[in-house]
Design an enzyme around this catalytic site. Structure first.
Site, short mmCIF file in Angstrom:
data_model
loop_
_atom_site.label_atom_id
_atom_site.label_comp_id
_atom_site.label_asym_id
_atom_site.label_seq_id
_atom_site.Cartn_x
_atom_site.Cartn_y
_atom_site.Cartn_z
N CYS A 183 6.05 -5.31 0.50
CA CYS A 183 6.20 -4.01 -0.16
C CYS A 183 6.22 -2.87 0.87
CB CYS A 183 5.14 -3.84 -1.23
SG CYS A 183 5.51 -2.53 -2.41
N ILE A 220 5.20 -3.70 -7.74
CA ILE A 220 4.49 -2.45 -8.05
C ILE A 220 5.13 -1.33 -7.25
CG2 ILE A 220 2.28 -1.26 -8.04
CD1 ILE A 220 1.00 -4.06 -7.75
N ARG A 221 5.77 -0.40 -7.90
CA ARG A 221 6.48 0.71 -7.25
C ARG A 221 7.28 0.16 -6.07
NH1 ARG A 221 1.55 2.89 -7.47
NH2 ARG A 221 1.50 2.88 -5.21
N ARG A 265 13.18 2.97 -1.33
CA ARG A 265 11.79 3.02 -1.79
C ARG A 265 11.72 3.29 -3.29
NH1 ARG A 265 8.01 6.97 1.32
NH2 ARG A 265 6.73 6.14 -0.35
N GLU A 268 0.22 -11.59 -2.58
CA GLU A 268 -1.24 -11.67 -2.45
C GLU A 268 -1.95 -11.40 -3.77
OE1 GLU A 268 0.64 -9.23 -1.59
OE2 GLU A 268 -0.36 -7.28 -1.80
N HIS A 277 4.43 -8.57 -4.24
CA HIS A 277 3.08 -8.77 -3.70
C HIS A 277 2.59 -10.19 -3.92
CE1 HIS A 277 1.98 -4.49 -3.00
NE2 HIS A 277 2.92 -4.28 -3.89
N GLY A 292 0.87 -1.18 0.00
CA GLY A 292 0.00 0.00 0.00
C GLY A 292 0.89 1.21 0.00
N GLU A 293 0.68 2.07 0.94
CA GLU A 293 1.47 3.28 1.01
C GLU A 293 2.02 3.39 2.43
OE1 GLU A 293 2.28 6.73 1.47
OE2 GLU A 293 3.61 5.92 -0.09
N SER A 294 3.36 3.22 2.55
CA SER A 294 3.93 3.07 3.89
C SER A 294 3.78 4.33 4.74
CB SER A 294 5.41 2.68 3.80
OG SER A 294 6.13 3.64 3.05
#
Lengths: 314, 214
Positions: free
Chosen positions: B75, B137-138, B105, B184, B182, B44-46
């Site tokens: 991630c 992803i990123r 990152r 998942e 990821h 997600g977004e850390s």
């Protein structure tokens, strides 16, 4: 673009236009400013392009934007055709008021969908209308046999195979975010899934309503509703260059013609908290306190037909 | 399953398929955190997760949890578990820490630079097992291992953009595990099984008698 690659409750910066009802054409933002924002933040960046304007999109893809919003909020560049999003590597989000529109956008290659709501009004009623329309049309499709689905697809003006897939899944085949008029943390939680029933928080409207059902959005966009709250002193403090305030959470940055305006977010962090804790009324009550005056907002019935942005998009 | 933000529901779908998992609990409060035996921190977004955790009063409890209880960060989760992270926003970002690694990152660029690749991961999957299809992803990468206890679980097998082959993308240090990709997002549940076994080993060692959950 694989729809799996869009995170739920994505936190990103969305650059758009605050549409002031003055007239003129609202277009893609200056790439230089977008690059500056990209360099200044560590979170993903999304920017808007005009409906049908695939060159604005090519430009944004070239500067490495994370997502593109083909947005009815800007002045459409094509009144018949949307962009063929399959031609791009960058993922797109598109707005939809109903299932037919959502599926048409997905068949063009949209990676995720948002409700259109009525942007800029701070009034969540249209976003609610749009998500409920999509949900009830999917539920109807889910109860249909194949012959009926062929006919329903024709009625919705949607591709049959996507309609069938939505019916099978009981939801859109991509994530669906709430957008357009979300003005408070309670609005954000309203749009999210609630298993069973939920309560519209008493804190802002002095009304307690028990609703049964799920609105079922996977996440929420917040925009001018959060950042145009009524406190002029707060707004004055907030106007300035974005460099002075970088927040790691969602800060939609509205561009008002030549400069960037943003809001020191008294209510944006609570909104993010509301999306996380959408089904915990105690937390929602806490985060709804002391936000200052909410955006005054606009009644939809006060807008003339040509002022309604949600009508754009075919 | 830390459910403050990000791709948590996708992890839960996989966990529910594993028979050894008694219950997959969405953790948003301290009570819920204290009820689980092991934790997964999703992608997600850390920075957002850290901020929400702090606002909910969950940050310190999370830090305490990761000191001793099995935790897997994917991630954004990997970033939060690392002791050091670079390319953070001005002023740095809050990390839970625990893993003696440094991460970089957004190593590969923005959303359009996302990619998928196969990783052999023999330490986890076995020597001749089919590779694991990993979705990046990123994604971050591990730039430094700061302790001998850190075990490398996977490295990139091809050069990706400017990033060399052999770049470390999955590690384990005792009760902590981290992947830059990821798992998942693919139907392959082998890594989730591996983490569940890791958690079971640690549960056997501790005195707590709680539901086996994530």
């Amino acid at each position: 673009m694989d729809p799996r690659e869009v995170n739920r409750t994505l936190i990103f910066v969305c650059i758009g236009h605050y549409v002031v009802v003055i007239g003129g054409v609202a277009r893609m933002s200056d790439p230089k400013m977008i690059k500056e924002i990209k360099a200044a933040v560590t979170i993903p960046v999304m920017a808007k392009v005009r409906i049908g304007h695939f060159v604005e999109a090519q430009i944004l893809e070239a500067i490495g934007i994370d997502y593109i919003d083909e947005s009815e909020v800007l002045t459409p560049a094509d009144e018949l055709h949307h962009i063929n999003k399959h031609n791009f590597k960058v993922p797109y989000v598109c707005g939809a008021k109903n299932l037919g529109e959502a599926l048409r956008r997905i068949s063009e290659g949209a990676a995720f969908i948002r409700t259109k709501g009525e942007a800029g009004t701070g009034n969540v009623v249209e976003a609610v209308r749009h998500i409920r329309t999509v949900n009830s049309e999917i539920r109807r499709a889910a109860s249909m046999g194949d012959e009926e689905l062929f006919a329903y697809a024709k009625e919705l003006q949607a591709p049959y195979h996507l309609l069938k897939e939505s019916a099978r899944l009981g939801r859109l085949p991509v994530v669906n975010f709430a957008a357009g008029g979300v003005a408070t943390p309670a609005d954000a939680a309203l749009m999210m899934v609630w298993h069973g029933h939920f309560i519209l928080a008493k804190v802002l409207w002095e009304v307690r309503v028990l609703w049964k059902g799920q609105l079922g959005c996977d996440g929420v966009f917040v925009g001018s509703g959060i950042f145009k709250s009524g406190d002029p002193a707060k707004r004055a403090r907030a106007i300035g260059t974005f460099r002075r305030f970088i927040s790691p959470i969602l800060i939609p940055i509205s561009i008002n013609y030549s400069h960037v305006t943003y809001m020191s977010p008294p209510s944006s962090v609570p909104t993010v908290q509301a999306v996380t804790h959408y089904n915990d009324a105690k937390v929602l009550a806490n985060v709804s306190e002391d936000l200052g005056e909410a955006m005054v907002g606009i009644n939809i019935s006060d807008l003339s037909e040509d002022q309604k942005l949600a009508k754009r998009g075919w | 399953m830390l459910a403050l933000q990000g791709a948590f529901i996708e992890h839960v779908h996989i966990l529910k398929r594993l028979p050894e998992v008694a219950e997959a609990i969405l953790v948003r409060t301290q009570e819920q955190l204290e009820s689980v035996d092991a934790l997964i921190i999703p992608g997600g977004e850390s920075t957002a997760m850290a901020l929400i955790a702090e606002r909910c009063g969950l940050f310190e409890p999370l830090r305490k949890f990761t000191r001793s209880k099995p935790t897997w960060g994917t991630c954004a989760g990997m970033i939060l578990l690392a002791n050091e992270a670079s390319k953070t926003k001005k002023g740095g970002q809050q990390l839970l820490g625990g893993l003696d690694i440094a991460v970089n990152r957004n190593q590969f660029g923005s959303q359009v630079d996302s990619f998928e690749t196969d990783l052999h991961m023999s330490a986890v999957l076995g020597e001749s097992a089919p590779p694991f299809h990993a979705v990046f992803i990123r994604a971050p990468i591990v730039t430094a291992l700061n302790s001998e206890d850190v075990q490398v679980l996977a490295k990139l097998e091809h050069q990706v953009g400017q990033t060399d082959t052999e770049t470390i993308v999955a590690v384990r240090q005792g009760h902590l595990m981290a992947t830059a990709f990821h798992p998942e997002l693919t139907p392959d549940d082998r890594l989730h099984s591996y983490f569940v076994r890791l958690a079971q080993d640690y549960k056997g060692k501790s005195q707590d008698v709680v539901t086996m959950a994530n």
